[in-house]
Design a protein around this motif. Structure first.
Motif, short mmCIF file in Angstrom:
data_model
loop_
_atom_site.label_atom_id
_atom_site.label_comp_id
_atom_site.label_asym_id
_atom_site.label_seq_id
_atom_site.Cartn_x
_atom_site.Cartn_y
_atom_site.Cartn_z
N ARG A 129 -24.37 2.85 -45.41
CA ARG A 129 -23.86 1.86 -46.36
C ARG A 129 -24.72 1.84 -47.63
O ARG A 129 -24.20 1.69 -48.73
N GLN A 130 -26.04 1.99 -47.47
CA GLN A 130 -26.92 2.03 -48.63
C GLN A 130 -26.63 3.27 -49.47
O GLN A 130 -26.61 3.20 -50.70
N ARG A 131 -26.40 4.40 -48.82
CA ARG A 131 -26.08 5.63 -49.54
C ARG A 131 -24.77 5.46 -50.32
O ARG A 131 -24.65 5.86 -51.47
N ARG A 132 -23.77 4.87 -49.66
CA ARG A 132 -22.48 4.65 -50.31
C ARG A 132 -22.65 3.76 -51.54
O ARG A 132 -22.08 4.03 -52.60
N LEU A 133 -23.46 2.70 -51.41
CA LEU A 133 -23.69 1.81 -52.53
C LEU A 133 -24.41 2.54 -53.66
O LEU A 133 -24.05 2.39 -54.83
N SER A 166 -14.84 1.51 -38.32
CA SER A 166 -13.51 1.92 -38.75
C SER A 166 -13.35 3.42 -38.55
O SER A 166 -14.21 4.21 -38.94
N LEU A 167 -12.23 3.80 -37.95
CA LEU A 167 -11.92 5.22 -37.79
C LEU A 167 -11.71 5.87 -39.15
O LEU A 167 -12.10 7.02 -39.36
N VAL A 168 -11.15 5.13 -40.08
CA VAL A 168 -10.93 5.66 -41.43
C VAL A 168 -12.28 5.96 -42.10
O VAL A 168 -12.46 7.02 -42.71
N TYR A 186 -16.20 9.86 -44.02
CA TYR A 186 -17.58 10.33 -44.01
C TYR A 186 -17.65 11.80 -43.59
O TYR A 186 -18.28 12.61 -44.25
N LEU A 187 -16.97 12.14 -42.50
CA LEU A 187 -17.04 13.52 -42.02
C LEU A 187 -16.31 14.48 -42.96
O LEU A 187 -16.74 15.62 -43.12
N LEU A 188 -15.25 14.03 -43.62
CA LEU A 188 -14.59 14.86 -44.62
C LEU A 188 -15.58 15.23 -45.74
O LEU A 188 -15.66 16.38 -46.18
N GLY A 189 -16.36 14.24 -46.18
CA GLY A 189 -17.35 14.49 -47.22
C GLY A 189 -18.42 15.47 -46.77
O GLY A 189 -18.84 16.36 -47.52
N ILE A 190 -18.86 15.33 -45.52
CA ILE A 190 -19.88 16.24 -44.97
C ILE A 190 -19.33 17.66 -44.90
O ILE A 190 -20.00 18.62 -45.28
N LEU A 191 -18.10 17.79 -44.43
CA LEU A 191 -17.51 19.13 -44.32
C LEU A 191 -17.30 19.78 -45.69
O LEU A 191 -17.45 20.99 -45.83
N GLU A 192 -16.96 18.97 -46.69
CA GLU A 192 -16.78 19.51 -48.04
C GLU A 192 -18.08 20.11 -48.57
O GLU A 192 -18.06 21.07 -49.33
N LEU A 193 -19.20 19.55 -48.16
CA LEU A 193 -20.50 20.02 -48.64
C LEU A 193 -20.94 21.32 -47.99
O LEU A 193 -21.88 21.95 -48.47
N GLN A 194 -20.30 21.75 -46.92
CA GLN A 194 -20.81 22.87 -46.13
C GLN A 194 -20.54 24.25 -46.70
O GLN A 194 -21.17 25.19 -46.32
N ARG A 195 -19.60 24.47 -47.54
CA ARG A 195 -19.37 25.77 -48.17
C ARG A 195 -19.31 26.92 -47.17
O ARG A 195 -19.99 27.94 -47.32
N HIS A 196 -18.53 26.74 -46.15
CA HIS A 196 -18.39 27.75 -45.09
C HIS A 196 -16.92 27.80 -44.71
O HIS A 196 -16.26 26.76 -44.63
N PRO A 197 -16.36 28.98 -44.44
CA PRO A 197 -14.94 29.07 -44.09
C PRO A 197 -14.57 28.23 -42.86
O PRO A 197 -13.50 27.63 -42.82
N GLN A 198 -15.45 28.19 -41.87
CA GLN A 198 -15.17 27.39 -40.68
C GLN A 198 -15.13 25.90 -41.04
O GLN A 198 -14.28 25.16 -40.55
N VAL A 256 -20.31 4.00 -37.55
CA VAL A 256 -19.07 3.42 -38.07
C VAL A 256 -17.86 3.64 -37.16
O VAL A 256 -16.84 3.00 -37.34
N LEU A 257 -17.99 4.53 -36.20
CA LEU A 257 -16.86 4.83 -35.32
C LEU A 257 -16.60 3.65 -34.39
O LEU A 257 -17.53 3.14 -33.76
#
Length: 179
Positions: free
Chosen positions: A23-27, A96-98, A103-115, A162-163
């Motif tokens: 939450r602090q990071r988001r803020l 929240s599931l949303v 959060y995980l979408l953002g993490i995956l975007e940062l990974q720069r890997h085809p998988q 958050v889950l």
């Protein structure tokens, strides 16, 4: 007041090693000097003003005006629970599931890997709760092969913050949740 990030905050956001919760990071991300405290409160919740004060005192944010508390919402007060020793009440975090998905979408975007790109697409296309949980599970299983063990563990911990408990139990049954 329109808080903005300091160099310390920029370094903390970039390094992922600062002692900040999700939450602090988001803020910190939202504090761009363009949004005022009322807008931040609308985006983060009623605890935003207290978090801004804390981040200013920690040197992560600066402001030209002293922090002012946001007006209390007319809705019901946040849920509280007392500590085990009967101490001061502690505000429960919203789950929240949303939020977990975003959060995980953002993490995956940062990974720069085809998988990671394939996992990102799968998570984006998931429509039902079961599909989302399944995509979260697949992503958490693949993440150790895409990044360092320490980073992976921090992502896992923040995701589990958050889950919702019911979905956390589903991941626990699948063997993703340790302990």
């Amino acid at each position: 007041m329109q808080p903005r990030k300091t160099e310390l905050a920029r370094d903390a956001l970039q390094a992922h090693r600062a002692p900040l919760d999700m939450r602090q990071r988001r803020l910190l991300i939202l504090c761009d000097g363009q949004r005022d405290l009322a807008q931040l409160t609308a985006m983060i919740g009623p605890e935003a003003s207290a978090m801004v004060i804390q981040l200013i005192q920690s040197g992560y944010l600066v402001s030209t005006a002293p922090p002012e508390p946001a007006p209390a919402p007319a809705a019901a007060p946040p849920a509280t629970a007392t500590t085990a020793g009967g101490g001061a009440p502690v505000t429960e975090r919203r789950r929240s599931l949303v939020s977990a998905r975003i959060y995980l979408l953002g993490i995956l975007e940062l990974q720069r890997h085809p998988q990671a790109a394939a996992l990102l697409y799968t998570l984006q296309q998931a429509r039902s709760d079961d599909q989302v949980v399944s995509a979260l599970h697949a992503s958490l299983e693949a993440l150790p092969g895409l990044t360092s063990a320490g980073y992976c563990e921090r992502v896992r911990q923040r995701l589990f913050e958050v889950l919702p408990e019911t979905h956390l139990a589903q991941l626990e049954q699948a063997g993703v949740v340790a302990g």
